[in-house]
Design a protein around this motif. Sequence first.
Motif, mmCIF file in Angstrom:
data_model
loop_
_atom_site.group_PDB
_atom_site.id
_atom_site.type_symbol
_atom_site.label_atom_id
_atom_site.label_comp_id
_atom_site.label_asym_id
_atom_site.label_seq_id
_atom_site.Cartn_x
_atom_site.Cartn_y
_atom_site.Cartn_z
ATOM 1 N N ILE A 156 -27.240 47.509 -8.653
ATOM 2 C CA ILE A 156 -26.355 46.338 -8.603
ATOM 3 C C ILE A 156 -25.988 46.026 -7.167
ATOM 4 O O ILE A 156 -25.992 44.856 -6.743
ATOM 5 C CB ILE A 156 -25.080 46.577 -9.446
ATOM 6 N N GLN A 157 -25.677 47.049 -6.383
ATOM 7 C CA GLN A 157 -25.323 46.838 -4.982
ATOM 8 C C GLN A 157 -26.470 46.165 -4.228
ATOM 9 O O GLN A 157 -26.257 45.224 -3.449
ATOM 10 C CB GLN A 157 -24.993 48.189 -4.323
ATOM 11 N N HIS A 158 -27.684 46.620 -4.487
ATOM 12 C CA HIS A 158 -28.852 46.049 -3.806
ATOM 13 C C HIS A 158 -29.076 44.591 -4.206
ATOM 14 O O HIS A 158 -29.233 43.713 -3.341
ATOM 15 C CB HIS A 158 -30.097 46.874 -4.133
ATOM 16 N N HIS A 159 -29.088 44.314 -5.509
ATOM 17 C CA HIS A 159 -29.333 42.939 -5.965
ATOM 18 C C HIS A 159 -28.204 42.001 -5.542
ATOM 19 O O HIS A 159 -28.440 40.822 -5.243
ATOM 20 C CB HIS A 159 -29.511 42.918 -7.488
ATOM 21 N N ALA A 160 -26.989 42.524 -5.520
ATOM 22 C CA ALA A 160 -25.857 41.705 -5.080
ATOM 23 C C ALA A 160 -25.987 41.364 -3.594
ATOM 24 O O ALA A 160 -25.742 40.225 -3.175
ATOM 25 C CB ALA A 160 -24.544 42.436 -5.353
ATOM 26 N N CYS A 161 -26.369 42.352 -2.777
ATOM 27 C CA CYS A 161 -26.566 42.096 -1.343
ATOM 28 C C CYS A 161 -27.686 41.085 -1.125
ATOM 29 O O CYS A 161 -27.591 40.212 -0.243
ATOM 30 C CB CYS A 161 -26.887 43.408 -0.619
ATOM 31 N N CYS A 162 -28.752 41.177 -1.941
ATOM 32 C CA CYS A 162 -29.849 40.212 -1.825
ATOM 33 C C CYS A 162 -29.356 38.798 -2.128
ATOM 34 O O CYS A 162 -29.701 37.843 -1.418
ATOM 35 C CB CYS A 162 -30.977 40.585 -2.791
ATOM 36 N N GLY B 49 -26.064 45.989 -16.767
ATOM 37 C CA GLY B 49 -27.353 45.324 -16.908
ATOM 38 C C GLY B 49 -27.266 43.835 -16.665
ATOM 39 O O GLY B 49 -28.106 43.248 -15.964
ATOM 40 N N THR B 50 -26.247 43.214 -17.231
ATOM 41 C CA THR B 50 -26.076 41.768 -17.049
ATOM 42 C C THR B 50 -25.771 41.430 -15.603
ATOM 43 O O THR B 50 -26.288 40.450 -15.049
ATOM 44 C CB THR B 50 -24.945 41.255 -17.958
ATOM 45 N N GLN B 51 -24.940 42.236 -14.960
ATOM 46 C CA GLN B 51 -24.585 41.985 -13.567
ATOM 47 C C GLN B 51 -25.811 42.101 -12.657
ATOM 48 O O GLN B 51 -26.038 41.258 -11.787
ATOM 49 C CB GLN B 51 -23.500 42.963 -13.117
ATOM 50 N N GLU B 52 -26.608 43.126 -12.868
ATOM 51 C CA GLU B 52 -27.796 43.323 -12.034
ATOM 52 C C GLU B 52 -28.786 42.174 -12.211
ATOM 53 O O GLU B 52 -29.305 41.619 -11.237
ATOM 54 C CB GLU B 52 -28.471 44.645 -12.404
ATOM 55 N N ARG B 53 -29.057 41.809 -13.470
ATOM 56 C CA ARG B 53 -30.036 40.754 -13.745
ATOM 57 C C ARG B 53 -29.551 39.400 -13.247
ATOM 58 O O ARG B 53 -30.341 38.594 -12.732
ATOM 59 C CB ARG B 53 -30.315 40.712 -15.240
ATOM 60 N N ALA B 54 -28.258 39.154 -13.402
ATOM 61 C CA ALA B 54 -27.705 37.875 -12.932
ATOM 62 C C ALA B 54 -27.778 37.777 -11.414
ATOM 63 O O ALA B 54 -28.120 36.727 -10.864
ATOM 64 C CB ALA B 54 -26.270 37.722 -13.422
#
Length: 404
Positions: A266-272, A222-227
């Motif tokens: 997480i993969q999607h938000h990280a790529c963004c 959760g923290t990784q995705e939101r960050a």
Amino acid sequence: MDTASNNYNNDKKNEGSVPSNRNVSLRCCSSRRWGGIRWGKSKRNKVVTADTFQSQEVGEAESLFSVSDHGSVQCIDDRSKKERRISRKGIRQYMSRYFPMLSESEEAVICRIENESSRAEDIIKAMRLHSNSALIQGRGCAILTTIAKDRSNHGSIASEDGISVILEAMRTHGDTVEVQGQACSALGNLAAFENNTKLSVASNGGIELIVRAMKMYPDHPGTQERACGALFNLASLKPNRVKITKAGGISAVVKAMQMHPDDASIQHHACCALWSLAGDVKNSVHIASEAGIPAIVKGMETHQYHPKLQHSASGLLRTLAINSDNKFHIASAGGVPALIDAMEMHPGSSHVQKEACGALRNLVFHPSICHHVRNHRPHKALEAAADRFPIECGDSANSVLDRI
């Protein structure tokens, strides 16, 4: 009975006659000397009332309740002009009389701010008054996240200096993952639109706190995705991209992808986030040096049916492929077949088709990579994209077809 207790009991006798708005001047004292409570950068006595206490600067309640064991608080009633020194033990009793909001339990505060009629102002005030409560800070940030989805609420949050309150929650409760994750989410929503807000978060140390949260809780999805989502919004401004890179944000985002390969969100938000950061040439090289390209391709291969991820990953590869060295990194990591698969799996998505065609076009500008692309036979996918989305894909698809 000691003097403090006696004074307090005398106050209790006259409690009914004390108006709720009576002024009380407060200052801390110690066994050595008298000194004012800290308010910002100055030290002075402060006159407050029950009505205005909640809107004062951060720190007053904490200062009052953090008096050393040998110290006390001096209260001066502005009507009777009597001074009362209250020991640490009696502070909460005395203050709850004048300022009842301080005596609320955590459950009561949360119940109050979760009320549908609560405004951003009420939530931020509650967070200020209960800055030491991780439970209230986490819940407050979560509610602000929801409120901040509506752009019309950003003004009220900004007027109450909500960003500073959220950042202070992150500083104070670094050991509480819930606070860190919810705060990142709130900051991300607040930074979604106005550039002034993005700059405000960055100038107050928000970027460093977000990256710190990612490093402290690498195992918490959760923290990784939101960050990652917060960094994506903040990175739309060049000055912020520099700060994110300097704070170790690229490394943190790539690590999130590596540690959570099965989490499509997480993969999607990280790529963004990386896509936004890759707008700077140096960052594009930095992403490759952190083994970001293999992580991107692996995410595409693992989540072929996720259109948003295929879109963000294809767009990121398109940007990275502008760099000559990155073209080889993408080809060696299996990026070409991943892009073709994305086009074949999502033929109706103009976003996926546009970015994948653009990525292949940037790759084929190098002769050796052009041969590599030709071997994977992307002709049908490119022709279909150009036919279905001539405006979005026509030029790039035909450019690739001409070269291969």
